[in-house]
Design an enzyme around this catalytic site. Structure first.
Site: not given
Ligand code: CP3
Length: 344
Positions: A25, A29, A38, A74, A151
């Site tokens: 990640r 943010r 965003r 994502d 999910y």
């Molecule tokens: O640099 C990177 O790695 C970004 C790419 C990335 C995102 N999600 C962007 C994202 C990756 C590799 C993921 C994987 C992801 N998404 C996982 C597996 C890895 C982990 O962290 O366990 C999971 C379980 C998700 C599901 C998910 N997506 C959740 C639970 C959420 C909301 C809460 C959170 O953790 O941020 C997201 C949204 C999301 N995906 C955001 C980002 C940057 C935040 C969204 C925003 O901009 O508000």
């Protein structure tokens, strides 16, 4: 060695000048430019724009001494493409409009054309690959079948994903069919990311660690192998991250992957003793970064010394044991990467 050479050498087990580093990640943010983007674009809108996904994926590389990029997307792209209606509400995490609880629900999944509907991710990989100009490694990724299934059954986030764990034993045939469906769509999706230029792909099994070993062997590993077997038969490299999966380590060899991304609770030496030929990646605690630069640098230094001691630093990639927390100070991330560059 430039970053991509170092990264590819680590993946193939060749000698390296120091272990490469990237962070789960790393685009997100905690970075001001990501937050600025965003403000102007919704999450899905961002994911669908090759210009914006490339911009946010490059930001951490411009700021920190990282060796690899990860495509911005994502894991919930897959349920969205299956027609489950995924939304990201402000501050509440993801929500699915349609959940899985009966075989009629599964029959309603739009499997046909799902991989094509995810073509925007391969497009984002292609766009990012061109911007990287072969100077950095490039990761594609997807959710592992059980994490996606969790999910799909829950309809959003949860601490324990009880619906998924109950379904495994109340409706095992339905669960197995759903896991196989998720796996087959994911295999095609990841192959497209490799074709578009990803050097390797990572499967995120964020919730797999909720299961005991027997259930992981029975339900998760066969679904993971439906993905890894066709990919590896074509020479694709696959990494697997199982959060909270220390108890699963003895059986993870059956996942048929090139390497494991270790959670912060996993013991590196133990993992290495069990898997001498695999790539190992991890496993700094993301909470350590919230504690500040000094404790982060100390932890990084001791991880590097374990890598040198156990493997002559071969087949090792510095990373976190889970994604960067959104409140992390970018200066701490800079200190971590500096330490790897200087001391590795
Ligand atoms: O640099 C990177 O790695 C970004 C790419 C990335 C995102 N999600 C962007 C994202 C990756 C590799 C993921 C994987 C992801 N998404 C996982 C597996 C890895 C982990 O962290 O366990 C999971 C379980 C998700 C599901 C998910 N997506 C959740 C639970 C959420 C909301 C809460 C959170 O953790 O941020 C997201 C949204 C999301 N995906 C955001 C980002 C940057 C935040 C969204 C925003 O901009 O508000």
């Amino acid at each position: 060695m430039d970053s991509r050479e170092r990264f590819l050498a680590a993946l193939s087990g060749s000698p390296v000048d120091r272990p490469p580093v990237w962070l789960m990640r790393q685009a997100g943010r905690y970075l001001p430019d990501y937050r600025a983007v965003r403000k102007t674009a919704g999450f899905w809108e961002l994911c669908h724009s090759p210009e914006l996904t490339t911009r946010v994926a490059l930001e951490p590389l411009a700021r920190f001494k990282l060796d690899a990029a990860i495509v911005f997307s994502d894991i919930l792209v897959v349920p969205e493409a299956l027609g489950l209606g995924v939304t990201f509400g402000a501050g509440e995490g993801p929500q699915l409009a349609r959940t899985l609880s009966t075989s009629a629900d599964l029959a309603g999944w739009k499997v046909e054309g799902a991989a094509a509907r995810m073509g925007f991710v391969a497009n984002a990989v292609k766009h990012l690959k061109a911007a990287l100009a072969n100077r950095y490694g490039l990761f594609g990724f997807a959710g592992a079948p059980f994490t996606l299934f969790a999910y799909c059954t829950e309809g959003g986030g949860s601490d324990d994903f009880l619906k998924a764990r109950v379904m495994l034993h109340q409706q095992p045939a339905l669960a197995e069919k759903a896991l196989a469906t998720l796996a087959d769509v994911t295999a095609e999706y990841l192959d497209a990311q490799c074709e578009a230029g990803a050097d390797t792909v990572q499967l995120f099994d964020t919730w797999g660690g909720l299961l005991d070993r027997e259930d992981y062997v029975r339900f998760c590993l066969p679904a993971i192998r439906r993905i890894t077997e066709p990919l590896r038969a074509k020479g694709r490299k696959v990494m697997l991250f199982v959060r909270g999966g220390q108890h699963l380590l003895p059986v993870l060899g059956e996942a048929n992957v090139d390497g494991f991304s270790l959670d912060w609770r996993a013991d590196w030496r133990e993992a290495r003793a069990r898997y001498p030929r695999h790539v190992l990646q991890g496993n700094l605690d993301p909470a350590r970064l919230l504690a500040g630069a000094e404790p982060t640098v100390a932890a990084t230094r001791s991880l590097l010394s374990v890598m040198r001691e156990t493997d002559d630093a071969k087949r090792c990639i510095v990373n976190l044991g889970h994604g960067i927390h959104k409140d992390t100070n970018p200066d701490t991330v800079a200190a971590l990467c500096e330490e790897v560059a200087r001391n590795g």
